[in-house]
Design a protein around this motif. Structure first.
Motif, PDB file in Angstrom:
ATOM      1  N   GLY A 375       0.776  -1.231   0.000  1.00 44.04           N
ATOM      2  CA  GLY A 375       0.000   0.000   0.000  1.00 44.04           C
ATOM      3  C   GLY A 375       0.803   1.273   0.000  1.00 44.04           C
ATOM      4  N   GLU A 376       1.989   1.230   0.585  1.00 44.63           N
ATOM      5  CA  GLU A 376       2.826   2.424   0.694  1.00 44.63           C
ATOM      6  C   GLU A 376       4.227   1.960   1.076  1.00 44.63           C
ATOM      7  N   PRO A 377       5.187   2.860   0.945  1.00 42.21           N
ATOM      8  CA  PRO A 377       6.533   2.468   1.350  1.00 42.21           C
ATOM      9  C   PRO A 377       6.548   2.124   2.842  1.00 42.21           C
ATOM     10  N   VAL A 398       7.462  -9.991   2.880  1.00 42.57           N
ATOM     11  CA  VAL A 398       7.384  -9.606   1.476  1.00 42.57           C
ATOM     12  C   VAL A 398       6.764  -8.216   1.379  1.00 42.57           C
ATOM     13  N   ASP A 399       7.585  -7.259   0.948  1.00 37.23           N
ATOM     14  CA  ASP A 399       7.139  -5.877   0.748  1.00 37.23           C
ATOM     15  C   ASP A 399       6.686  -5.807  -0.705  1.00 37.23           C
ATOM     16  N   THR A 400       5.376  -5.875  -0.902  1.00 39.20           N
ATOM     17  CA  THR A 400       4.835  -6.053  -2.251  1.00 39.20           C
ATOM     18  C   THR A 400       4.413  -4.729  -2.862  1.00 39.20           C
ATOM     19  N   TRP A 401       5.029  -4.355  -3.970  1.00 42.78           N
ATOM     20  CA  TRP A 401       4.652  -3.114  -4.646  1.00 42.78           C
ATOM     21  C   TRP A 401       3.756  -3.425  -5.838  1.00 42.78           C
ATOM     22  N   TRP A 402       2.655  -2.731  -5.936  1.00 38.69           N
ATOM     23  CA  TRP A 402       1.752  -2.838  -7.084  1.00 38.69           C
ATOM     24  C   TRP A 402       0.652  -1.805  -6.955  1.00 38.69           C
ATOM     25  N   THR A 404      -3.685  -0.550  -8.236  1.00 41.30           N
ATOM     26  CA  THR A 404      -5.018  -0.941  -8.707  1.00 41.30           C
ATOM     27  C   THR A 404      -4.978  -1.325 -10.190  1.00 41.30           C
ATOM     28  N   GLU A 405      -4.215  -0.569 -10.957  1.00 40.05           N
ATOM     29  CA  GLU A 405      -4.144  -0.759 -12.408  1.00 40.05           C
ATOM     30  C   GLU A 405      -3.421  -2.041 -12.801  1.00 40.05           C
ATOM     31  N   ASN A 406      -2.772  -2.704 -11.838  1.00 42.44           N
ATOM     32  CA  ASN A 406      -1.912  -3.851 -12.148  1.00 42.44           C
ATOM     33  C   ASN A 406      -2.552  -5.206 -11.866  1.00 42.44           C
ATOM     34  N   PHE A 486       3.428   3.969 -17.469  1.00 43.27           N
ATOM     35  CA  PHE A 486       4.000   4.819 -16.416  1.00 43.27           C
ATOM     36  C   PHE A 486       3.197   4.645 -15.131  1.00 43.27           C
ATOM     37  N   THR A 487       3.923   4.341 -14.047  1.00 41.45           N
ATOM     38  CA  THR A 487       3.266   3.987 -12.789  1.00 41.45           C
ATOM     39  C   THR A 487       2.875   5.197 -11.940  1.00 41.45           C
ATOM     40  N   GLY A 488       3.559   6.335 -12.140  1.00 44.04           N
ATOM     41  CA  GLY A 488       3.328   7.483 -11.256  1.00 44.04           C
ATOM     42  C   GLY A 488       4.184   7.434 -10.004  1.00 44.04           C
ATOM     43  N   SER A 512      -2.630   6.564   4.562  1.00 44.91           N
ATOM     44  CA  SER A 512      -2.886   5.239   5.129  1.00 44.91           C
ATOM     45  C   SER A 512      -3.048   4.187   4.031  1.00 44.91           C
ATOM     46  N   GLY A 513      -2.223   4.291   2.994  1.00 45.45           N
ATOM     47  CA  GLY A 513      -2.289   3.297   1.930  1.00 45.45           C
ATOM     48  C   GLY A 513      -3.422   3.537   0.939  1.00 45.45           C
ATOM     49  N   HIS A 514      -4.177   4.624   1.107  1.00 49.05           N
ATOM     50  CA  HIS A 514      -5.265   4.925   0.163  1.00 49.05           C
ATOM     51  C   HIS A 514      -4.881   6.102  -0.709  1.00 49.05           C
TER      52      HIS A 514
HETATM   53  C1  6R9 Z   1      -1.978  -2.269  -4.054  1.00 51.14           C
HETATM   54  C2  6R9 Z   1      -2.246  -0.823  -3.862  1.00 51.14           C
HETATM   55  C3  6R9 Z   1      -0.919   2.117  -5.473  1.00 51.14           C
HETATM   56  C4  6R9 Z   1       0.175   3.043  -4.981  1.00 51.14           C
HETATM   57  C5  6R9 Z   1       1.463   2.864  -5.730  1.00 51.14           C
HETATM   58  C6  6R9 Z   1       2.484   3.278  -4.698  1.00 51.14           C
HETATM   59  C7  6R9 Z   1       1.889   2.797  -3.393  1.00 51.14           C
HETATM   60  C8  6R9 Z   1       1.705   0.306  -3.023  1.00 51.14           C
HETATM   61  C9  6R9 Z   1       3.658  -0.152  -2.194  1.00 51.14           C
HETATM   62  C10 6R9 Z   1       3.612   1.220  -2.497  1.00 51.14           C
HETATM   63  C11 6R9 Z   1       5.782   1.474  -1.772  1.00 51.14           C
HETATM   64  C12 6R9 Z   1       4.869  -0.679  -1.632  1.00 51.14           C
HETATM   65  N1  6R9 Z   1       2.380   1.468  -3.004  1.00 51.14           N
HETATM   66  N2  6R9 Z   1       2.464  -0.691  -2.532  1.00 51.14           N
HETATM   67  N3  6R9 Z   1       4.679   2.024  -2.287  1.00 51.14           N
HETATM   68  N4  6R9 Z   1       5.902   0.178  -1.446  1.00 51.14           N
HETATM   69  N5  6R9 Z   1       4.995  -1.972  -1.273  1.00 51.14           N
HETATM   70  O1  6R9 Z   1      -1.902  -0.260  -2.855  1.00 51.14           O
HETATM   71  O2  6R9 Z   1      -2.880  -0.190  -4.903  1.00 51.14           O
HETATM   72  O3  6R9 Z   1      -4.336   1.618  -3.892  1.00 51.14           O
HETATM   73  O4  6R9 Z   1      -3.784   1.550  -6.351  1.00 51.14           O
HETATM   74  O5  6R9 Z   1      -2.063   2.201  -4.650  1.00 51.14           O
HETATM   75  O6  6R9 Z   1       0.484   2.737  -3.618  1.00 51.14           O
HETATM   76  O7  6R9 Z   1       2.613   4.671  -4.661  1.00 51.14           O
HETATM   77  O8  6R9 Z   1       1.479   3.660  -6.892  1.00 51.14           O
HETATM   78  P1  6R9 Z   1      -3.350   1.317  -4.951  1.00 51.14           P
END
Ligand code: 6R9
Length: 637
Positions: A375-377, A398-402, A404-406, A486-488, A512-514
């Protein structure tokens, strides 16, 4: 080619293969799912229109993969456990057979209410099993669900319903969240005043809050189920869906205008969420997976519902919040159900951390084997606390980055296999080809570089379009850099080739991850009668990651600033929802603008961050004096 990953060397081998032969790689992964008809061609794509198609010509229904195909061997295995908001209330659990029964039953109820393939159905429900059942029932009949998070306002719901032209809404009388009781049906009633497309509302009983039921439009979930029972039809055939038929729409905020309806399609979404769930968490049969997200967000769609169920896993769904009745709630749940995989957000970790170790006393967390973050760093302090206090140093994180679009996870360690580093999402999953580019769009080669994060090759879960406006999809994701998604997000690739996401580089705030768009919040603030203009930026917040900081210019009629501040908060809650309420509002007499009238957000961001020593070049400002006034006001706030 053996695609199993049991070691870091396996990962490297499989990754290289997935880049060299993406179609063969994804074809083999897709072969592990059940298709009514196999695809003719794995992939067709270009990022210019964009036009991306996976598993072309294939026919499937994702619910056959999530439910029917487990019935032969695992009918009695627990598919879903539900923990209610109130720990005194009894939990519920569903075997695959039971969940299948509930889904086909409600799918028939939907049909009885006129729903059919291709219809858009809005779901606005609390975190109860019926929410997952409603989602799956839509997929069963080929209706496109659009789940709206229970914290959004009537206005936000109306915008989403109208954008997708939903004809049916599924809701509940109310929902419990911590000590709160949210009147969902009343909120829907307020929304629906603006929505001419809706002709049916199905209402589940949850809180017994009094609701108005309108004849000919509103029906009770329980009554509709009874009708299906009397019809005596125990099955509902799974609608044959084309791989590229839409599965759902999920709205998300961007840097401009109203939220966009991200569209995902049946085949690619199924393959991508199933594969990433199994791979990242190294799911073993029998493990209990607890993803703490709400199904109103993509994480809940992919890693509470579809991903785990397509892999025959046991998924745990929790109705409440981490701090109610006390800050030990997650740990009670882990202990009670012997949870193996915990997947949560840094904001929750930081919030729980702030309560110290007392809430952990007497809680048995030894069942945990893997921990996830999304959700966030994640800051290093939270990472270490999670690792030591929750994982006891023995659970890989597991610190998972992704996004909504993915559809699903793109960059992440594979649990127990990829060596981790605090704060790093580490390496791309097989099939994912990230790259970093500079402002001019040139790809940054080699390690030890920072830039904007793009993906240069499609994966099955990539966004297909933004509902009703394909051009918006092209402009937002595929036009900034040629031939790249492009992810932003900004990102660093360190000397080891590990990726560390540094946060959004656009006008999106991650609270808060939103995701919340600054423009959306400004529009809402500007609707307040006394507001002339506003500018919104993010600033570092100890618990939320980022907080919302609003600079507001008032008209002349306002005398009581405190009251106006509260009125503005109320206005934002009405227009968007409580999650978008600014944490700080500073009243100013002007905003720093360039001669061409553009607000210089860079300066406002620095002031909000408290970094006033180096504001950079302010010489191009129309009136440099406003900066002094704003600095002073910020210090007094
Ligand atoms: C799954 C989700 C996406 C945005 C993304 C980024 C941030 C999500 C992260 C992270 C750092 C991680 N983000 N996971 N940043 N480390 N592990 O959260 O989707 O609500 O679309 O947000 O959240 O900035 O671009 P979504």
């Amino acid at each position: 080619m053996d695609l199993r990953i049991n070691s870091f060397d396996d990962y490297k081998r499989v990754y290289d293969y997935s880049v060299a032969e993406p179609e063969n790689f994804w074809g083999s992964v897709a072969d592990t799912f059940y298709w009514q008809k196999k695809w003719d061609k794995v992939l067709d794509w270009n990022f210019t229109e964009p036009n991306v198609k996976w598993f072309i010509g294939g026919k499937l229904n994702i619910t056959e993969n999530c439910l029917d195909r487990h019935l032969e061997k695992n009918a009695d295995k627990t598919a879903m456990i539900w923990e209610p908001n109130d720990p005194e209330e009894h939990y519920r659990s569903f075997s695959y057979k039971e969940l299948h029964f509930k889904v086909v039953q409600f799918a028939n109820a939907l049909k009885n209410n006129g729903a059919k393939k291709g219809d858009r159905i809005c779901i606005y429900m609390p975190m109860v099993p019926e929410l997952a059942i409603a989602v799956l029932a839509c997929a069963r009949i080929g209706a496109i669900h659009s789940v709206v998070f229970g914290g959004f306002s009537a206005q936000s719901i109306a915008d989403r319903i109208n954008d997708a032209q939903c004809n049916l809404v599924i809701t509940a009388d109310g929902g419990f969240r911590g000590s709160k009781d949210i009147p969902l049906k009343n909120i829907i009633d307020d929304a629906i005043v603006q929505c001419r497309s809706v002709n049916r509302i199905i209402v589940l009983t949850r809180t017994r809050t009094p609701v108005s039921m309108i004849k000919g439009r509103d029906v009770w979930w329980e009554d509709e189920i009874k009708k299906v029972e009397t019809q005596g039809n125990p099955d509902c055939p799974a609608e044959p869906m084309d791989s590229e038929d839409p599965l759902f729409i999920l709205y998300t905020s961007g840097s401009t205008g109203k939220p966009k309806g991200v569209v995902h399609t049946c085949g690619g979404y199924m393959v991508y969420t199933g594969y990433t769930f199994k791979t990242v968490f190294q799911y073993q049969p029998g493990e209990v997976h607890f993803c703490t997200a709400d199904i109103g967000w993509i994480t809940g769609h992919s890693y509470i519902v579809y991903g785990p169920l397509s892999q025959g896993a046991t998924t745990l769904m929790f109705e409440g919040v981490p701090t109610w009745p006390d800050a030990g709630r997650f740990w009670d749940i882990v202990d009670k159900y012997k949870v193996n995989i915990l997947y949560t957000a840094p904001t929750a970790i930081r919030s729980l951390m702030s309560f110290g170790e007392e809430p952990l006393q007497g809680k048995h967390l030894s069942s945990l084997t893997k921990l996830g973050s999304v959700g966030e760093p994640i800051n290093e302090e939270a990472w270490h606390w999670y690792n030591e206090k929750i994982g006891k140093g023995k659970c890989p994180i597991v610190d998972t980055w992704w996004q909504t679009e993915n559809s699903g996870i793109l960059i992440s360690p594979i649990a127990g296999i990829t060596p981790t580093k605090p704060g790093y999402a580490t390496l791309p999953l097989p099939g994912v080809q990230p790259c970093l580019v500079d402002e001019a769009g040139a790809e940054l080669i080699g390690n030890g570089v920072s830039g904007n994060l793009c993906i240069k090759f499609p994966w099955p879960g990539i966004i297909r379009t933004t509902y009703g406006d394909h051009e918006r999809c092209r402009l937002t994701y595929f036009s900034t850099y040629k031939n790249m998604y492009f992810t932003g997000d900004g990102c660093l690739r360190d000397e080891d080739g590990y990726y560390r996401i540094t946060g959004r580089v656009d006008d999106v705030i991650n609270v808060s991850g939103h995701r919340i768009g600054t423009a959306e919040v400004e529009n809402a603030i500007n609707m307040h009668a006394d507001v002339v203009e506003s500018a919104v930026v993010g600033y570092p917040h100890d618990i939320k990651g980022q907080g919302i900081y609003a600079y507001v210019i008032l008209g002349t009629s306002t005398h009581d600033h405190d009251l106006t501040r509260r009125d503005i908060l109320q206005t934002v809650a009405r227009i968007i929802g409580a999650i978008a309420k600014p944490d700080k509002i500073q009243f100013v007499s002007g905003l720093p603008k360039t001669r061409s009238g553009k607000i210089m957000r860079r300066i406002l961001r620095k002031i909000a961050e408290g970094d006033i020593a180096n504001l950079g070049d302010t010489s191009t400002l129309l009136d440099p004096n406003v900066v002094e006034e704003i600095k002073q006001g910020a210090a007094d706030l």
